[in-house]
Design a protein around this motif. Structure first.
Motif, PDB file in Angstrom:
ATOM      1  N   VAL A   1      37.828  44.233  33.114  1.00  0.00           N
ATOM      2  CA  VAL A   1      36.416  43.886  32.953  1.00  0.00           C
ATOM      3  C   VAL A   1      36.265  42.461  32.443  1.00  0.00           C
ATOM      4  CG1 VAL A   1      34.323  44.430  31.647  1.00  0.00           C
ATOM      5  CG2 VAL A   1      35.697  46.277  32.640  1.00  0.00           C
ATOM      6  N   SER A   2      37.081  42.098  31.454  1.00  0.00           N
ATOM      7  CA  SER A   2      37.010  40.729  30.934  1.00  0.00           C
ATOM      8  C   SER A   2      37.368  39.714  32.012  1.00  0.00           C
ATOM      9  CB  SER A   2      37.959  40.596  29.733  1.00  0.00           C
ATOM     10  OG  SER A   2      37.979  39.274  29.252  1.00  0.00           O
ATOM     11  N   TYR A   3      38.372  40.031  32.834  1.00  0.00           N
ATOM     12  CA  TYR A   3      38.761  39.128  33.909  1.00  0.00           C
ATOM     13  C   TYR A   3      37.638  38.980  34.934  1.00  0.00           C
ATOM     14  CZ  TYR A   3      40.867  37.866  38.397  1.00  0.00           C
ATOM     15  OH  TYR A   3      41.131  37.291  39.614  1.00  0.00           O
ATOM     16  N   ALA A   4      36.998  40.100  35.278  1.00  0.00           N
ATOM     17  CA  ALA A   4      35.895  40.035  36.243  1.00  0.00           C
ATOM     18  C   ALA A   4      34.752  39.180  35.704  1.00  0.00           C
ATOM     19  CB  ALA A   4      35.410  41.439  36.582  1.00  0.00           C
ATOM     20  N   LEU A   5      34.414  39.361  34.439  1.00  0.00           N
ATOM     21  CA  LEU A   5      33.359  38.543  33.838  1.00  0.00           C
ATOM     22  C   LEU A   5      33.759  37.076  33.786  1.00  0.00           C
ATOM     23  CD1 LEU A   5      32.288  40.910  30.913  1.00  0.00           C
ATOM     24  CD2 LEU A   5      31.053  40.476  33.050  1.00  0.00           C
ATOM     25  N   PHE A   6      35.025  36.822  33.490  1.00  0.00           N
ATOM     26  CA  PHE A   6      35.502  35.448  33.421  1.00  0.00           C
ATOM     27  C   PHE A   6      35.403  34.768  34.787  1.00  0.00           C
ATOM     28  CE2 PHE A   6      38.876  32.253  33.541  1.00  0.00           C
ATOM     29  CZ  PHE A   6      38.644  31.552  32.358  1.00  0.00           C
ATOM     30  N   VAL A   7      35.872  35.462  35.835  1.00  0.00           N
ATOM     31  CA  VAL A   7      35.817  34.885  37.180  1.00  0.00           C
ATOM     32  C   VAL A   7      34.374  34.746  37.650  1.00  0.00           C
ATOM     33  CG1 VAL A   7      36.453  35.258  39.593  1.00  0.00           C
ATOM     34  CG2 VAL A   7      38.113  35.722  37.782  1.00  0.00           C
ATOM     35  N   GLY A   8      33.538  35.749  37.380  1.00  0.00           N
ATOM     36  CA  GLY A   8      32.140  35.672  37.798  1.00  0.00           C
ATOM     37  C   GLY A   8      31.401  34.516  37.158  1.00  0.00           C
ATOM     38  N   ALA A   9      31.602  34.338  35.838  1.00  0.00           N
ATOM     39  CA  ALA A   9      30.950  33.214  35.166  1.00  0.00           C
ATOM     40  C   ALA A   9      31.474  31.886  35.676  1.00  0.00           C
ATOM     41  CB  ALA A   9      31.176  33.329  33.653  1.00  0.00           C
ATOM     42  N   SER A  10      32.762  31.827  35.993  1.00  0.00           N
ATOM     43  CA  SER A  10      33.314  30.577  36.533  1.00  0.00           C
ATOM     44  C   SER A  10      32.724  30.249  37.898  1.00  0.00           C
ATOM     45  CB  SER A  10      34.848  30.696  36.636  1.00  0.00           C
ATOM     46  OG  SER A  10      35.426  30.931  35.369  1.00  0.00           O
ATOM     47  N   LEU A  11      32.551  31.273  38.740  1.00  0.00           N
ATOM     48  CA  LEU A  11      31.969  31.034  40.063  1.00  0.00           C
ATOM     49  C   LEU A  11      30.519  30.587  39.956  1.00  0.00           C
ATOM     50  CD1 LEU A  11      33.453  34.021  42.097  1.00  0.00           C
ATOM     51  CD2 LEU A  11      34.086  31.609  42.269  1.00  0.00           C
ATOM     52  N   LEU A  12      29.761  31.204  39.078  1.00  0.00           N
ATOM     53  CA  LEU A  12      28.357  30.816  38.918  1.00  0.00           C
ATOM     54  C   LEU A  12      28.234  29.406  38.378  1.00  0.00           C
ATOM     55  CD1 LEU A  12      26.832  34.113  37.462  1.00  0.00           C
ATOM     56  CD2 LEU A  12      26.614  33.210  39.789  1.00  0.00           C
TER      57      LEU A  12
END
Length: 596
Positions: free
Chosen positions: A115-126
């Motif tokens: 979950v932390s990785y998904a949030l990290f990647v999502g915030a980076s993409l945005l």
């Protein structure tokens, strides 16, 4: 509820007293302050506003304090905010380390990090969608998250699991040792009880018969005074042997030594230097010529050393009138400044009886007894004829104790040997003893070479053969070192992946860049296909997002944007070249700078 009580309740929830010691509380406070200052400093370097670094620092300190109480939530929040808040870069490493060891269960840990990785990647993409290709962003953020979060989490989790396993092995080892000691103790107790019963049934009966018969002989009117005196010695020796036998049986049964009784005039010597006079008197009463001499200022000895001196004299006397009957014996106690010197020397005597009883352990026991109190014993023949036993005993060795069972067995053995020697004593007394005995230890100290070998220390415990109560600590490679080794292996893998990534990026950059010279050689009006054959395709991550950032494109034209190999004077700008085609011809080319 007032504010103070609410604050106290909140702190007890955050840091329970049963888990957080004062040392841990102080350490966590220091870590929180350091994380806050580092986060604020990074934001200041990134050029944030006046108030923003302070807010980021406070948030980093709060997350640092909460990471132990809420590891899953803090890991998810930090992973989501780090791409946006640059000050959380170092905090993410700390949170990953703590989450790896604090989250219970591998499944829950995997879900939390995913979950932390998904949030990290999502915030980076945005945050960087307009500047980089999505796949490039995913690759870079994945490598960064693995290096800064997953690697510390894996190393921390392995370290805590290994430490828990070592502690469990230590507890198990201690339990096995305790159980083995209990089993051995039970077996030893059963064997001692069997020996005690055998000794009581066999030796007790025989000694009782000896005491009864000698008592009857002592009042027989047909005996002479000398014979009656010899019979009295036999009866007294049998009575003392019975007393010592009861002591041995009691120790064998219960393992507890009864306190030694003082000299009450019954002939039982006190166990110590004060009882040596009684030993000498008993030897004289048995028909032996014994002289006792003391020199120096008497000083008190430690109980164990005092007891050892008594035993040494007792054993030496018994050996003298057992192996050299009728020989003159000299006993000397000399109080030196640092130790007591005990010496028993006998001259040459008659031939020993062929059936003399000897266990062969007397002198060996004296060496062991002296070593236990920090002293030493030398036994051997003297010049000419005779035998000498000499010992040096220190005045005090704190904590030195004599094994009670050995003492009791020595008591009974000495009484039995004395009884045997008294039985063979004749009515005629030996000739007068000489005034001095050759081979004595000179005054002022122990002669060189008189005691071969130096004392090397006694047993580590009060009695050899005892088992420790706790297991020794398990030693081995440090858990931190092994965890760091795993982290290094993971880091090597990431380094290889990063190397392939850099190779891919370098190739992609070369497919989207041209030099200023190449740009100048292209002329407007040239054939489109000819120009495209001379230029890179431009469909790489290096040129992603450059379209639409420069001057307005000609209507109906198809433009190719490429990066320039030259560097811009402005750090935030990149020089680019644009070529626009229409109707198969190059209708425009421009050189300008764009801001990423």
């Amino acid at each position: 509820m007032d504010v103070k009580a609410m604050t106290r309740a909140g702190w007890r929830w955050l840091a329970p007293p049963e888990l957080w010691t004062r040392r841990r509380t102080a350490l966590e406070a220091v870590v929180a302050v350091v994380m806050g200052l580092l986060a604020a400093g990074i934001e200041e370097l990134l050029g944030s506003g006046d108030w923003y670094p302070a807010v980021v620092g406070v948030a980093a300190a709060a997350l640092s304090l909460l990471r132990r109480r809420l590891p899953v939530a803090v890991l998810a929040v930090t992973g989501a905010l780090t791409p946006v808040v640059g000050g959380f870069l170092l905090l993410l490493i700390l949170v990953g380390w703590s989450a790896g060891r604090l989250i219970a269960g591998p499944g829950r840990t995997l879900v939390a990090f995913t979950v932390s990785y998904a949030l990290f990647v999502g915030a980076s993409l945005l945050d960087g969608m307009a500047r980089q290709a999505p796949m490039t962003m995913v690759l870079l953020t994945t490598l960064y998250y693995l290096a800064t979060t997953v690697m510390p989490g894996l190393a921390s989790r392995y370290w805590i699991q290994r430490r828990t396993l070592l502690h469990a092995l230590q507890d198990r080892n201690a339990q096995l040792l305790r159980e083995r000691a209990m089993v051995e103790g039970q077996a030893r107790l059963r064997e001692r009880q069997r020996i005690a019963q055998d000794m009581h049934d066999s030796l007790g009966h025989q000694l009782a018969l000896i005491s009864v018969h000698t008592g009857a002989l002592e009042v027989d009117r047909a005996l002479t005074d000398r014979q009656r005196e010899a019979v009295g010695v036999l009866r007294e020796a049998s009575v003392n042997a019975m007393r010592e036998l009861r002591e041995v049986v009691g120790i064998l049964r219960d393992g507890i030594e009864a306190p030694a009784a003082p000299d009450d005039g019954s002939g039982q010597a006190r166990r110590g230097t004060a009882g040596i006079d009684a030993l000498v008197d008993a030897a004289r009463a048995a028909g032996n010529d014994v002289e006792l001499e003391r020199s120096g200022e008497p000083r008190p000895l430690a109980p164990a050393a005092d007891h050892a001196a008594y035993r040494i004299v007792q054993e030496a006397l018994t050996n003298a009138y057992k192996h050299a009957p009728g020989a003159a014996i000299a006993v000397e106690l000399r109080y030196e400044p640092d130790s007591l010197v005990v010496e028993v020397v006998n001259a040459a005597g008659g031939a020993a009886p062929e059936d003399v009883v000897s266990g062969g352990q007397g002198l060996t026991g004296l060496h062991e007894r002296a070593r236990l109190v920090g002293g030493m014993v030398h036994a051997g023949p003297v010049d000419g004829a005779g035998f000498r036993v000499a010992a040096v005993l220190p005045y005090g060795v704190p904590g030195a104790v004599a094994p009670p069972l050995v003492d009791a067995v020595d008591d009974f053995g000495q009484q039995a040997r004395a009884l045997r020697a008294a039985e063979g004593a004749g009515s005629a007394a030996p000739a007068g003893a000489p005034g001095s005995v050759p081979g004595g230890v000179p005054q002022g100290g122990v002669p060189g070479g008189a005691f071969p070998g130096a004392y090397q220390g006694g047993y580590p415990g009060p009695y050899p053969g005892s088992w420790p109560d706790v297991a020794p600590p398990v030693r081995g490679t440090s858990g931190v070192a092994v965890g760091c080794g795993i982290a290094a292996a993971v880091g090597l893998v990431l380094l290889v992946v990063a190397g392939f990534g850099m190779f891919f990026l370098v190739g992609a950059m070369s497919e989207g860049m041209i030099t200023r010279t190449q740009y100048e050689k292209i002329k407007i009006g040239a054939d489109e296909q000819e120009v495209r054959d001379r230029l890179p395709k431009g469909e790489t991550i290096a040129t992603f997002g450059l379209d639409g950032l420069g001057p307005e494109e000609p209507a109906g034209a198809d433009c190719l944007v490429l990066l320039s190999t030259a560097e811009s004077e402005d750090f935030d700008s990149e020089p680019v070249f644009r070529f626009c085609f229409k109707d198969g011809k190059l209708i425009e080319k421009k050189a300008y700078e764009v801001k990423r």
